[in-house]
Structures are given as structure tokens and as C-alpha cells.
Design an enzyme around this catalytic site. Structure first.
Site, short mmCIF file in Angstrom:
data_model
loop_
_atom_site.label_atom_id
_atom_site.label_comp_id
_atom_site.label_asym_id
_atom_site.label_seq_id
_atom_site.Cartn_x
_atom_site.Cartn_y
_atom_site.Cartn_z
CE LYS A 95 -1.81 -68.43 3.45
NZ LYS A 95 -0.55 -68.85 4.03
CD GLU A 117 -3.43 -61.71 -1.28
OE1 GLU A 117 -4.29 -61.43 -2.15
OE2 GLU A 117 -3.68 -62.37 -0.25
CB SER A 384 0.05 -72.64 9.94
OG SER A 384 1.37 -72.13 10.06
#
Ligand SMILES: *Cc1c(COP(=O)(O)O)cnc(C)c1O
Length: 405
Positions: A95, A117, A384
Site C-alpha cells: 500500500k 477508508e 502483498s
């Protein structure tokens, strides 16, 4: 020479085939025009490119390595499994790749604050980190259910100086967090940028987030050659909104010999409400400002969804994934909760890597795929994120296996 896929998709209006676009309230049209214009400029700006390169290398810890999962490969007895280690990116997931860039964009637009969010809390932590680094305020909306489940990430966001706002309606998970953050953004867009956490939302977010994540694929393409002197036969990633998948796919999308596999969460079964497999079971529809494939209930509203991985528990999917599935460029696979937990423990005990529950879906699928392929084939999985956030939840609900695999 014909244009590469990445240069020609999406079109000017943010369409990937028939999917994507921008479906927003009239008062947001001007701020979104401003974002589009700023991104067009920044994308070509040498100063922006340099700044991003600098923070990625000297702050985030890029490039992240590719590791050969020797023991997992031996267990499966088929294709070789390799892992792109986004768990080693600062904050423990992919991210930060888009958050650092989104906050630079916010600064460029003269905004004082970023809002977003979060599902599992990874995007919230990454955005709070980027906001701290660049000196902006940060507000994160999160479903009440996820606040309890992902407690460590909530504490991390607060320590990093962010304000955490609970979303208390509906199922109190990721979709409600998006609703809540979007409502707040509509009131505050003049001094705030909404930093979307995946390749979803109105144009230009699916394009921007893909571009910012494409570093994962571009690095992988080069690094994989060091290991195998050729491209992988298959690339596998889990898909919630689809940002880690688009990131790694970006490096291989023009190479038609590389199969791209998107793995969706099957949760606890195929009944509506028990999974979040939007691409597999969904139909075309508009939600959260973009046209894609989504799960609908009998009234055509976004259906309730469920997955053990909070970060992939979303009733729609990035429009580019809908497009890539439609044109047959990606293969969409499934993994349920049980398989994900099994892969969570296997990767931990065989390779010394505790994966995020979201990531465990991609690992479980890659294990199934490896078994169907011969030993001279290779699979690259996007790892990830790391699973520290999930450890208490997993051991409380699924006892640690003591069998050696
Ligand atoms: C957020 C998250 C995901 C899902 O988001 P995508 O946009 O589909 O990548 C997957 N894995 C981890 C570790 C995450 O934090």
C-alpha cells in the site's frame, strides 16, 4: 510500433473497455478535474519522478526482493514458486507504493489533509505513515467490525497521528468505510484529498493507483530474469480492489506468454453473503463512482460480502480487472477461508514468512496451480503483505498445527 497496453489503457475518460469512468455528484466534478489535470502534469514532471524514486529507495526500502520458496515448492511437487516480497516494503504491505505518491499529489494540490477508508487497516497505516512523512493531517474511516478484528493496525494509525473514524452502519466493514469517508470528503474537498486505497473509485484513481503500483511489476520483470533467465509462466495475486494484482501484472501484461491469475475470496461458501468473489459471481453495475462488475442483492443494491481477509472483503472490483477478465487476458481463480488459513500456516512454517490473510489466498491458489504444472514451470506470487496484524485472530480461531508438513 503500436502503443503498449499501459500507455493506451484506460482511454481519456478513464474507460477500460466498457468499465471504469466517473459517476460522481456534480459538486465533485470540479475537484476531480483538478486532480486529473494535476496528475497529468505530475506524471511527466522530472521533479515528481525523482522525488518518488528517492522516497522509494531511501525510505520505503525498494526494491523489495524476489525469494524462491524452495520448501513450499518441494511440498507441492510441481512448478517452482517464487515470491515478490512486498511484505518487506515499509509498513509491511504494497500500500505504501501508492500512498507516498498520493500524498505528494495532495501537497502539489495545496491540500492540508488526506482522508481515506481502510479494510484491514493496511491502507490506513500506509496513508498515516505517508502523511506523517510529508507533514499532512490524516483521517481514516474504518468499519467497526474491522476496528475490533484489526486492533493492532488501529493502534498503529493513532500512534502515527491519524484520526480514526468508525463506520457504524450496515455490515460495518470495508464498503461502509468507503461510504463514510466519501461523505466526509464531499464536505471537506477544498482542503482535503481523498486518497483511495486501491485501483477503484472514479477516474483517475484506477489509473493513478495502477501507475503507482506498477513499480512492483517493473522490478519483478528484471529480478525474475536473475533467477530463471526467462519470464515466469504464471503470475498470481489476490484481488480485493485489485491494486497489488495490477501492480505486479503491469510488468508482464504485454508479454502474452505470461498467464495472469487473479484470486478472489470464496469465504465460507458460494451463497450470496458468504464470499466476496465479485468477478466470478457479479454483474455489471455502478458503485462508489465507477462502473465495474459487482455483487448485487435482489434489489440491485451492493450485496453483503464476507471473507476472512478484511482487505479483500469488497462487493466490487477495480474496473481494469473487469476489463481484463472480459478480454480473456486474466484467469480468475478462487480460494476459500480454510485454504487461506492452511496456506498461512504452511508459508509460516516452511518458509519463515507469516503472510497477511489476504496474501494467503494467493499463496493457497499458487500451491494448487503448482501441483498441476511440471517442474520446469515457474509461478511468481505477489506476497502483498505480512501477517503480523492477523496473528491473534488466526490463532484464536484456528489452532496452530503441530504436524510438520
Ligand atoms: C489491502 C490489501 C490487499 C487487497 O487490496 P488490493 O487492492 O486488491 O491489492 C491485499 N493484500 C494486502 C496485504 C493488503 O493490505
Amino acid at each position: 510500433m503500436s502503443k503498449s497496453y499501459l500507455d493506451s489503457t484506460p482511454d481519456e475518460n478513464g474507460y477500460f473497455g466498457k468499465f471504469g469512468g466517473s459517476f460522481i455528484p456534480p459538486m465533485l466534478e470540479a475537484p476531480f478535474e483538478e486532480i486529473k489535470k494535476a496528475y497529468k502534469e505530475l506524471k511527466k514532471s522530472p521533479a515528481f519522478i525523482e522525488e518518488l524514486k528517492y522516497v522509494r529507495k531511501h525510505y520505503q526500502g525498494r526494491p523489495t526482493p524476489i525469494s524462491f520458496a524452495k520448501n513450499l515448492t518441494n511440498l507441492c511437487g510441481g512448478a517452482k514458486i517464487y515470491l515478490k516480497r512486498e511484505d518487506l516494503n515499509h509498513t509491511g504491505a504494497h500500500k505504501l507504493n501508492h500512498c507516498m505518491a498520493e500524498v505528494i499529489l495532495a501537497k502539489h494540490l495545496g491540500k492540508k489533509k488526506v482522508i481515506a477508508e481502510t479494510g484491514a487497516g493496511q491502507h490506513g497505516v500506509a496513508l498515516a505513515t505517508a502523511a506523517a512523512y510529508f507533514g499532512l493531517e490524516c483521517e481514516i474511516h474504518m468499519g467497526e467490525v474491522d476496528i475490533i478484528k484489526e486492533h493492532p493496525n488501529v493502534v498503529r494509525m493513532k500512534i502515527l497521528g491519524a484520526k480514526v473514524v468508525p463506520a457504524t452502519h450496515g455490515l460495518k466493514t470495508l464498503k461502509e468505510a468507503v461510504d463514510s469517508a466519501f461523505e466526509k470528503y464531499i464536505e471537506t474537498y477544498e482542503d482535503t484529498l481523498y486518497c483511495i486505497g486501491s485501483v477503484v473509485g472514479p477516474h483517475p484513481f484506477p489509473l493513478m493507483v495502477r501507475d503507482f503500483q506498477s513499480i512492483v511489476g517493473h522490478e519483478s520483470k528484471e529480478q525474475f530474469l536473475e533467477h530463471e533467465s526467462k519470464a515466469p509462466d504464471a503470475v498470481v495475486a489476490c484481488v480485493g480492489g485489485g491494486s497489488n494484482a495490477m501492480g505486479i501484472f503491469a510488468g508482464f501484461i504485454d508479454d502474452k506468454d505470461v498467464e495472469l491469475h487473479s484470486v478472489e475470496p470464496m469465504g465460507r461458501g458460494d451463497k450470496l453473503g458468504d464470499h466476496a468473489a465479485s468477478l466470478t459471481y457479479g454483474e455489471e453495475g455502478v458503485m462508489h463512482g465507477f462502473n465495474s462488475i459487482m455483487l448485487k442483492d435482489a434489489d440491485g443494491e451492493p450485496a453483503p460480502v464476507y471473507s476472512i481477509g478484511s482487505g479483500i472483503d469488497y462487493p466490487s472490483v477495480g474496473p481494469e480487472h473487469a476489463h481484463l477478465k472480459e478480454i480473456g487476458r486474466t484467469i480468475v481463480g478462487l480460494c476459500n477461508d480454510e485454504e487461506a488459513v492452511d496456506a498461512f500456516y504452511k508459508l509460516s512454517q516452511l518458509e519463515g514468512i507469516i503472510p497477511a490473510l489476504e496474501t494467503a489466498h494467493a499463496i493457497a491458489y499458487a500451491m494448487k496451480l503448482a501441483k498441476t504444472l511440471s517442474k520446469d514451470k515457474t509461478i511468481l506470487v505477489n506476497l502483498s503483505g505480512r501477517g503480523d496484524k492477523d496473528i491473534d485472530f488466526v490463532v484464536d480461531n484456528h489452532p496452530i498445527p503441530n504436524a510438520k508438513f
